[in-house]
Design an enzyme around this catalytic site. Structure first.
Site, PDB file in Angstrom:
ATOM      1  N   GLU A 113       2.628  12.944  -5.518  1.00  0.00           N
ATOM      2  CA  GLU A 113       1.966  13.606  -4.383  1.00  0.00           C
ATOM      3  C   GLU A 113       2.679  13.382  -3.057  1.00  0.00           C
ATOM      4  OE1 GLU A 113       0.948  10.965  -5.955  1.00  0.00           O
ATOM      5  OE2 GLU A 113       0.131   9.488  -4.564  1.00  0.00           O
ATOM      6  N   HIS A 118       4.295   8.117  -7.413  1.00  0.00           N
ATOM      7  CA  HIS A 118       3.478   8.996  -6.564  1.00  0.00           C
ATOM      8  C   HIS A 118       4.079  10.398  -6.424  1.00  0.00           C
ATOM      9  CE1 HIS A 118       0.884   5.871  -4.734  1.00  0.00           C
ATOM     10  NE2 HIS A 118       1.943   5.095  -4.845  1.00  0.00           N
ATOM     11  N   CYS A 165      -0.495   5.343  -9.644  1.00  0.00           N
ATOM     12  CA  CYS A 165      -0.273   3.989  -9.132  1.00  0.00           C
ATOM     13  C   CYS A 165      -1.565   3.170  -9.177  1.00  0.00           C
ATOM     14  CB  CYS A 165       0.353   4.073  -7.739  1.00  0.00           C
ATOM     15  SG  CYS A 165       1.217   2.570  -7.293  1.00  0.00           S
TER      16      CYS A 165
HETATM   17  N1  GLN Z   1      -0.216  -2.461  -5.707  1.00  0.00           N
HETATM   18  C1  GLN Z   1      -1.322  -1.547  -5.603  1.00  0.00           C
HETATM   19  C2  GLN Z   1      -2.521  -2.014  -6.424  1.00  0.00           C
HETATM   20  O1  GLN Z   1      -2.553  -3.051  -6.922  1.00  0.00           O
HETATM   21  C3  GLN Z   1      -0.925  -0.146  -6.013  1.00  0.00           C
HETATM   22  C4  GLN Z   1       0.042   0.440  -5.033  1.00  0.00           C
HETATM   23  C5  GLN Z   1      -0.020   1.927  -4.909  1.00  0.00           C
HETATM   24  O2  GLN Z   1      -1.000   2.586  -5.288  1.00  0.00           O
HETATM   25  N2  GLN Z   1       1.013   2.490  -4.305  1.00  0.00           N
HETATM   26  O3  GLN Z   1      -3.450  -1.290  -6.564  1.00  0.00           O
END
Ligand code: GLN
Length: 212
Positions: A194, A192, A97
């Site tokens: 994890e 994710h 992410c």
């Molecule tokens: N929206 C977040 C970002 O811009 C990422 C979100 C996440 O890691 N769950 O980094």
């Protein structure tokens, strides 16, 4: 004792018969969740905040969190340069992410001045699902991981808009939008694993660390 290739108790062990030392970048984000998965796979996990800690690990996880915050902290802690250099030198890195955003060579919809460590030849759109679906869960077929499908949790997730020639798509949504990629020792997922009890992406990462 014989041990299968994917015996999870041994995935985190190196050829030397000792646990491989891997890091989780611990500036912000879901550091503990990654550390828990990696430890459960037998790896020796270091929380990395300083260049000397980075120098002591053979692979690194960039956690989920807020990519613009991790970027700013990495620059003010003197970590951005060493991270770029380690990635360019071939260190295996897995980003989830926000971590995928930080690994991308190109980002759209970042905040003003947002930078990445880069390495993955992809363009990633930050917060790609907008406010109408900030978070959702779905099952993804990931051929490289076999069965069962991956239960994927997306939280204000990015999307991979474009991939360069050397980038392999590992998973896409039903409509074809790309959410997991690999390029050599670099692995990125928009979701994710994890947080959902899924360990197979971390196993792939540890296999890359052992092979490096
Ligand atoms: N929206 C977040 C970002 O811009 C990422 C979100 C996440 O890691 N769950 O980094």
């Amino acid at each position: 004792m014989r041990c299968r290739k994917w015996d999870t108790a041994r995935v985190g062990w190196g050829r030397e018969g000792v646990p491989v030392k891997v890091g989780v970048l611990a500036l912000q984000g879901d550091v503990r969740e990654h550390a828990r998965v990696l430890t459960s796979l037998g790896a020796d996990v270091v929380l990395v905040r300083r260049p000397d800690e980075l120098a002591g690990v053979r692979g690194l996880v960039l956690p989920g969190g807020e990519s613009s915050v991790i970027d700013k902290l990495a620059r003010s802690f003197g970590m951005a340069g060493p991270l770029r250099a380690a990635i360019a030198a071939g260190m295996p890195v897995y980003g989830t992410c926000a971590g995928l955003i930080l690994l991308a060579d190109r980002v759209t919809d970042g905040i003003v001045g947002q930078q990445t460590f880069g390495g993955l030849d992809v363009t990633v759109q930050r917060n790609a699902f907008g406010s109408q679906v900030d978070s959702f869960e779905t099952d993804l077929v990931v051929t490289a991981l076999g069965t069962p499908p991956v239960h994927a949790v997306f939280i204000r997730a990015p999307l991979v808009l474009e991939t360069g020639a050397g980038v392999e798509t590992l998973a896409a949504l039903d409509d074809g939008r790309i959410v997991a990629v690999r390029q050599g020792p670099l692995l990125g997922t928009a979701f994710h694993p994890e947080v959902s009890g899924e360990t197979r992406f971390h196993e792939l990462f540890l296999a890359a660390v052992r092979a490096a």
